[in-house]
Design an enzyme around this catalytic site. Structure first.
Site, PDB file in Angstrom:
ATOM      1  N   LEU A  52      37.665  37.448  34.332  1.00  0.00           N
ATOM      2  CA  LEU A  52      37.498  38.169  35.625  1.00  0.00           C
ATOM      3  C   LEU A  52      36.425  37.408  36.330  1.00  0.00           C
ATOM      4  O   LEU A  52      35.243  37.082  35.753  1.00  0.00           O
ATOM      5  CB  LEU A  52      37.061  39.400  35.631  1.00  0.00           C
ATOM      6  CG  LEU A  52      38.201  40.376  34.980  1.00  0.00           C
ATOM      7  CD1 LEU A  52      37.589  41.797  34.801  1.00  0.00           C
ATOM      8  CD2 LEU A  52      39.419  40.642  36.160  1.00  0.00           C
ATOM      9  N   ASP A  53      36.289  37.126  37.580  1.00  0.00           N
ATOM     10  CA  ASP A  53      35.130  36.257  38.043  1.00  0.00           C
ATOM     11  C   ASP A  53      33.977  36.872  38.243  1.00  0.00           C
ATOM     12  O   ASP A  53      33.874  38.433  37.944  1.00  0.00           O
ATOM     13  CB  ASP A  53      35.636  35.725  39.501  1.00  0.00           C
ATOM     14  CG  ASP A  53      35.799  36.727  40.603  1.00  0.00           C
ATOM     15  OD1 ASP A  53      34.988  37.798  40.677  1.00  0.00           O
ATOM     16  OD2 ASP A  53      37.132  37.035  41.350  1.00  0.00           O
ATOM     17  N   PHE A  54      32.839  36.206  38.802  1.00  0.00           N
ATOM     18  CA  PHE A  54      31.340  36.867  38.463  1.00  0.00           C
ATOM     19  C   PHE A  54      31.422  38.298  39.121  1.00  0.00           C
ATOM     20  O   PHE A  54      30.694  39.232  38.413  1.00  0.00           O
ATOM     21  CB  PHE A  54      30.822  35.863  39.225  1.00  0.00           C
ATOM     22  CG  PHE A  54      29.113  36.166  39.097  1.00  0.00           C
ATOM     23  CD1 PHE A  54      28.593  36.252  37.737  1.00  0.00           C
ATOM     24  CD2 PHE A  54      28.222  36.519  40.515  1.00  0.00           C
ATOM     25  CE1 PHE A  54      27.077  36.601  37.798  1.00  0.00           C
ATOM     26  CE2 PHE A  54      26.795  36.535  40.158  1.00  0.00           C
ATOM     27  CZ  PHE A  54      26.387  36.696  38.788  1.00  0.00           C
ATOM     28  N   SER A 112      33.706  40.538  39.941  1.00  0.00           N
ATOM     29  CA  SER A 112      34.837  41.316  39.632  1.00  0.00           C
ATOM     30  C   SER A 112      34.453  42.113  38.489  1.00  0.00           C
ATOM     31  O   SER A 112      33.774  41.767  37.722  1.00  0.00           O
ATOM     32  CB  SER A 112      36.277  40.589  39.630  1.00  0.00           C
ATOM     33  OG  SER A 112      36.641  40.131  40.761  1.00  0.00           O
ATOM     34  N   ARG A 154      41.479  37.723  45.335  1.00  0.00           N
ATOM     35  CA  ARG A 154      40.404  37.364  46.502  1.00  0.00           C
ATOM     36  C   ARG A 154      40.755  36.354  47.227  1.00  0.00           C
ATOM     37  O   ARG A 154      40.540  36.475  48.578  1.00  0.00           O
ATOM     38  CB  ARG A 154      39.176  37.020  45.881  1.00  0.00           C
ATOM     39  CG  ARG A 154      38.468  37.949  45.034  1.00  0.00           C
ATOM     40  CD  ARG A 154      37.206  37.605  44.613  1.00  0.00           C
ATOM     41  NE  ARG A 154      36.464  38.463  43.653  1.00  0.00           N
ATOM     42  CZ  ARG A 154      35.585  39.717  44.123  1.00  0.00           C
ATOM     43  NH1 ARG A 154      35.273  39.470  45.651  1.00  0.00           N
ATOM     44  NH2 ARG A 154      35.279  40.435  43.294  1.00  0.00           N
TER      45      ARG A 154
END
Length: 254
Positions: free
Chosen positions: A111-113, A115, A199
């Site tokens: 999961l990105d930073f 999220s 996103r």
């Protein structure tokens, strides 16, 4: 001198390293080609190498590696936590939240930073490989909050697929929920997850993302797990997850 009898079959070196909790098979392949792995005291860089864990000694960075008891953990990743084993910038990682865990584990997917939500952490190389294999994808479900509603035609385009940076971004399903001061809520199901998938879709339609949370990976649900908290996956959950993987594999093979 007679060689000891082996009770195991030779397996690929990268699989053995993954089974020992060093990372995904792809990551372990990089360890091998970088010359960081030794078998019986000799550096090995060939990816086709097979080893017998019962009779051969394998080391990475000078340290012997052994197969550890299998463990799979479900964690609710908070925002501003990264899904890597270490960070040069000193930011908090998922593994920092598991610092008391005796086994070596790694995250399955990312999961990105900013999220948040459900992330799986394991040392089960076979499970991780199956979940990340490009030929079949276990569905993942997300909650999304954005500034303005998505129009009907935009929703249809998302389902058909939108070209973006050489890839096609699509959703399997998207349902509109409540309109609140925290934004317009959507539930989104993905069949495959590309980097910053949701996103990038929202950027395409000029939507501002307030919050993005993963709530399910296949049959496994985030439920009431609090941010930063984790628990061991139940045997029944893993059983249903493996069935979902097998079903996807069968569908992919026709």
């Amino acid at each position: 001198m007679q060689q000891p009898m082996s009770s195991t079959q030779p397996i690929r070196l990268q699989k053995h390293l993954a089974d020992c909790g060093l990372g995904s098979r792809r990551f372990c392949e990089k360890l091998i080609t970088a010359g960081r792995v030794e078998v019986d005291g000799k550096t090995v860089t060939e990816l086709g190498t097979k080893v017998d864990p019962a009779t051969q000694k394998v080391a990475c960075n000078g340290q012997l590696v052994v197969v550890e008891p299998s463990v799979t953990i479900l964690l609710n990743k908070p925002p501003k936590v990264i899904c890597t084993s270490d960070d040069p910038q000193g930011r908090t990682t998922v593994l920092d939240l598991l610092e008391d865990l005796p086994e070596r584990v790694y995250t399955v997917g990312r999961l990105d930073f900013m999220s948040e939500g459900l992330i799986m952490v394991t040392n089960d190389g076979d499970l991780a490989h199956a979940l990340m294999h490009p030929s079949y994808h276990v569905e993942k479900v997300y909650k999304l909050w954005i500034d303005t509603p998505i129009g009907y035609h935009q929703l249809q385009k998302m389902k058909r697929g939108i070209p973006n940076q050489g890839e096609t971004l699509r959703v399997l399903d998207i349902d509109e929920g409540l309109h609140t001061r925290k934004g317009v809520e959507y539930t989104i199901t993905l069949g495959e997850g590309k980097n910053r998938h949701i996103r990038r879709l929202m950027e395409h339609f000029d939507k501002k993302v307030f919050r993005l949370m993963r709530i399910a990976i296949g049959p496994i649900q985030l439920d009431n797990l609090k941010p930063g908290a984790w628990r061991t996956a139940k045997p029944s959950e893993l059983k249903f997850l493996r069935k979902a993987i097998a079903d996807q594999k069968n569908d992919a093979n026709g």
